[in-house]
Scaffold this motif. Structure first.
Motif, PDB file in Angstrom:
ATOM      1  N   TYR A   1       0.780  -1.106   0.095  1.00 46.84           N
ATOM      2  CA  TYR A   1      -0.003  -0.004  -0.068  1.00 46.84           C
ATOM      3  C   TYR A   1       0.938   1.370  -0.056  1.00 46.84           C
ATOM      4  CZ  TYR A   1      -3.494  -3.271   1.597  1.00 46.84           C
ATOM      5  OH  TYR A   1      -4.100  -4.634   1.443  1.00 46.84           O
ATOM      6  N   ALA A   2       0.362   2.163  -0.576  1.00 46.58           N
ATOM      7  CA  ALA A   2       0.910   3.565  -0.605  1.00 46.58           C
ATOM      8  C   ALA A   2       0.197   4.374   0.382  1.00 46.58           C
ATOM      9  CB  ALA A   2       0.915   4.239  -1.813  1.00 46.58           C
ATOM     10  N   GLY A   3       0.175   4.145   1.552  1.00 49.45           N
ATOM     11  CA  GLY A   3      -0.520   4.984   2.610  1.00 49.45           C
ATOM     12  C   GLY A   3      -1.734   4.098   3.290  1.00 49.45           C
ATOM     13  N   HIS A   4      -2.490   4.631   4.233  1.00 49.73           N
ATOM     14  CA  HIS A   4      -3.496   4.079   4.628  1.00 49.73           C
ATOM     15  C   HIS A   4      -4.812   4.019   3.786  1.00 49.73           C
ATOM     16  CE1 HIS A   4      -1.410   3.449   8.506  1.00 49.73           C
ATOM     17  NE2 HIS A   4      -1.259   4.695   8.476  1.00 49.73           N
ATOM     18  N   PRO A   5      -5.451   2.922   4.133  1.00 48.19           N
ATOM     19  CA  PRO A   5      -6.928   3.158   3.341  1.00 48.19           C
ATOM     20  C   PRO A   5      -7.549   4.178   3.565  1.00 48.19           C
ATOM     21  CG  PRO A   5      -6.568   0.774   4.328  1.00 48.19           C
ATOM     22  CD  PRO A   5      -5.505   1.740   4.663  1.00 48.19           C
ATOM     23  N   GLN A   6      -8.438   4.909   2.857  1.00 49.12           N
ATOM     24  CA  GLN A   6      -9.347   5.977   3.150  1.00 49.12           C
ATOM     25  C   GLN A   6     -10.905   5.353   3.235  1.00 49.12           C
ATOM     26  OE1 GLN A   6      -9.319   9.301   0.224  1.00 49.12           O
ATOM     27  NE2 GLN A   6     -10.978  10.362   1.391  1.00 49.12           N
ATOM     28  N   PHE A   7     -11.350   5.625   4.526  1.00 47.97           N
ATOM     29  CA  PHE A   7     -12.761   5.133   4.571  1.00 47.97           C
ATOM     30  C   PHE A   7     -13.815   6.218   4.026  1.00 47.97           C
ATOM     31  CE2 PHE A   7     -16.691   5.041   7.087  1.00 47.97           C
ATOM     32  CZ  PHE A   7     -17.222   3.757   6.652  1.00 47.97           C
ATOM     33  N   GLU A   8     -14.922   5.765   3.698  1.00 49.74           N
ATOM     34  CA  GLU A   8     -15.734   6.836   3.260  1.00 49.74           C
ATOM     35  C   GLU A   8     -17.391   5.990   3.457  1.00 49.74           C
ATOM     36  OE1 GLU A   8     -14.706   7.373  -0.903  1.00 49.74           O
ATOM     37  OE2 GLU A   8     -13.902   9.327  -0.464  1.00 49.74           O
ATOM     38  N   GLY A   9     -18.174   6.627   4.267  1.00 50.96           N
ATOM     39  CA  GLY A   9     -19.378   6.093   4.763  1.00 50.96           C
ATOM     40  C   GLY A   9     -20.542   6.864   3.911  1.00 50.96           C
ATOM     41  N   PHE A  10     -21.574   6.396   3.414  1.00 53.73           N
ATOM     42  CA  PHE A  10     -22.911   7.028   2.913  1.00 53.73           C
ATOM     43  C   PHE A  10     -23.909   6.603   3.183  1.00 53.73           C
ATOM     44  CE2 PHE A  10     -19.186   7.081   0.011  1.00 53.73           C
ATOM     45  CZ  PHE A  10     -18.873   8.507  -0.137  1.00 53.73           C
ATOM     46  N   ASP A  11     -24.865   7.313   3.657  1.00 52.53           N
ATOM     47  CA  ASP A  11     -26.350   6.978   3.860  1.00 52.53           C
ATOM     48  C   ASP A  11     -27.036   7.062   2.658  1.00 52.53           C
ATOM     49  OD1 ASP A  11     -26.602   6.541   6.899  1.00 52.53           O
ATOM     50  OD2 ASP A  11     -25.897   8.707   6.803  1.00 52.53           O
ATOM     51  N   VAL A  12     -27.665   5.851   2.182  1.00 55.00           N
ATOM     52  CA  VAL A  12     -28.356   5.935   0.766  1.00 55.00           C
ATOM     53  C   VAL A  12     -29.570   6.875   0.881  1.00 55.00           C
ATOM     54  CG1 VAL A  12     -29.428   4.399  -1.057  1.00 55.00           C
ATOM     55  CG2 VAL A  12     -27.244   3.722   0.212  1.00 55.00           C
ATOM     56  N   LEU A  13     -29.844   7.905   0.178  1.00 55.08           N
ATOM     57  CA  LEU A  13     -31.051   8.623   0.032  1.00 55.08           C
ATOM     58  C   LEU A  13     -32.051   8.225  -1.147  1.00 55.08           C
ATOM     59  CD1 LEU A  13     -29.341  12.114   0.089  1.00 55.08           C
ATOM     60  CD2 LEU A  13     -30.442  10.568   2.125  1.00 55.08           C
ATOM     61  N   GLN A  14     -31.431   7.637  -2.061  1.00 54.82           N
ATOM     62  CA  GLN A  14     -32.203   7.082  -3.162  1.00 54.82           C
ATOM     63  C   GLN A  14     -31.610   5.833  -3.845  1.00 54.82           C
ATOM     64  OE1 GLN A  14     -32.212   9.439  -6.848  1.00 54.82           O
ATOM     65  NE2 GLN A  14     -34.682   8.882  -7.246  1.00 54.82           N
ATOM     66  N   GLU A  15     -32.337   4.807  -4.160  1.00 51.95           N
ATOM     67  CA  GLU A  15     -32.093   3.651  -4.884  1.00 51.95           C
ATOM     68  C   GLU A  15     -33.047   3.428  -6.171  1.00 51.95           C
ATOM     69  OE1 GLU A  15     -30.948  -1.166  -4.050  1.00 51.95           O
ATOM     70  OE2 GLU A  15     -32.648  -0.123  -3.067  1.00 51.95           O
ATOM     71  N   VAL A  16     -32.176   3.339  -7.394  1.00 61.44           N
ATOM     72  CA  VAL A  16     -32.923   2.878  -8.603  1.00 61.44           C
ATOM     73  C   VAL A  16     -32.444   1.884  -9.060  1.00 61.44           C
ATOM     74  CG1 VAL A  16     -33.319   3.725 -10.971  1.00 61.44           C
ATOM     75  CG2 VAL A  16     -33.150   5.563  -9.272  1.00 61.44           C
ATOM     76  N   VAL A  17     -33.249   0.666  -9.445  1.00 61.26           N
ATOM     77  CA  VAL A  17     -32.984  -0.679  -9.736  1.00 61.26           C
ATOM     78  C   VAL A  17     -33.935  -0.986 -11.011  1.00 61.26           C
ATOM     79  CG1 VAL A  17     -32.745  -1.483  -7.375  1.00 61.26           C
ATOM     80  CG2 VAL A  17     -34.906  -1.665  -8.333  1.00 61.26           C
ATOM     81  N   ALA A  18     -33.066  -1.856 -11.907  1.00 60.35           N
ATOM     82  CA  ALA A  18     -33.478  -2.210 -13.113  1.00 60.35           C
ATOM     83  C   ALA A  18     -34.701  -3.065 -12.973  1.00 60.35           C
ATOM     84  CB  ALA A  18     -32.453  -3.080 -13.928  1.00 60.35           C
ATOM     85  N   VAL A  19     -35.524  -2.926 -13.814  1.00 59.02           N
ATOM     86  CA  VAL A  19     -37.014  -3.890 -13.938  1.00 59.02           C
ATOM     87  C   VAL A  19     -36.503  -5.052 -14.373  1.00 59.02           C
ATOM     88  CG1 VAL A  19     -39.288  -3.896 -14.821  1.00 59.02           C
ATOM     89  CG2 VAL A  19     -38.408  -1.520 -14.105  1.00 59.02           C
ATOM     90  N   ALA A  20     -36.980  -6.067 -13.739  1.00 60.54           N
ATOM     91  CA  ALA A  20     -36.790  -7.302 -14.394  1.00 60.54           C
ATOM     92  C   ALA A  20     -37.633  -7.867 -15.467  1.00 60.54           C
ATOM     93  CB  ALA A  20     -36.949  -8.433 -13.164  1.00 60.54           C
TER      94      ALA A  20
END
Length: 106
Positions: free
Chosen positions: A87-106
């Motif tokens: 590694y070139a340094g420490h991992p960078q953590f990012e956390g996200f609360d999902v506000l919207q999800e769009v999924v494909a229609v089956a």
């Protein structure tokens, strides 16, 4: 839903080692309450590193945080300190609360 991401800068020439570490380990995620999915992403090559990211989807931020305090988390990360030169340094953590999800229609 909650998305947890870690960005990894991997030293050039060590990509195969990084991929072997991640693809060969047992994540212990399948049995964790609230876990939805995991992806390991290979990104662009830069001047001195290649970017990778881990992307996990959780039912909630609370489910993710519970996992980080669990035995499954400790088992999944028990050997992570032995390959620091990848590694070139420490991992960078990012956390996200999902506000919207769009999924494909089956």
């Amino acid at each position: 839903m909650f998305i947890a991401m870690n960005r990894f800068k991997v030293n050039l020439g060590r990509e195969t080692d990084f991929e072997a570490i991640w693809l060969g380990r047992d994540t212990h995620l399948r049995e964790v309450p609230g876990f939805v999915s995991f992806n390991l992403l290979k990104g662009p090559e830069r001047e001195d590193h290649r970017l990778y990211a881990s992307h996990s989807l959780w039912a909630s931020r609370e489910a993710f945080e519970a996992w980080t305090k669990s035995e499954a988390f400790r088992l999944a990360h028990k050997d992570s300190g032995g390959s620091r030169d990848v590694y070139a340094g420490h991992p960078q953590f990012e956390g996200f609360d999902v506000l919207q999800e769009v999924v494909a229609v089956a």
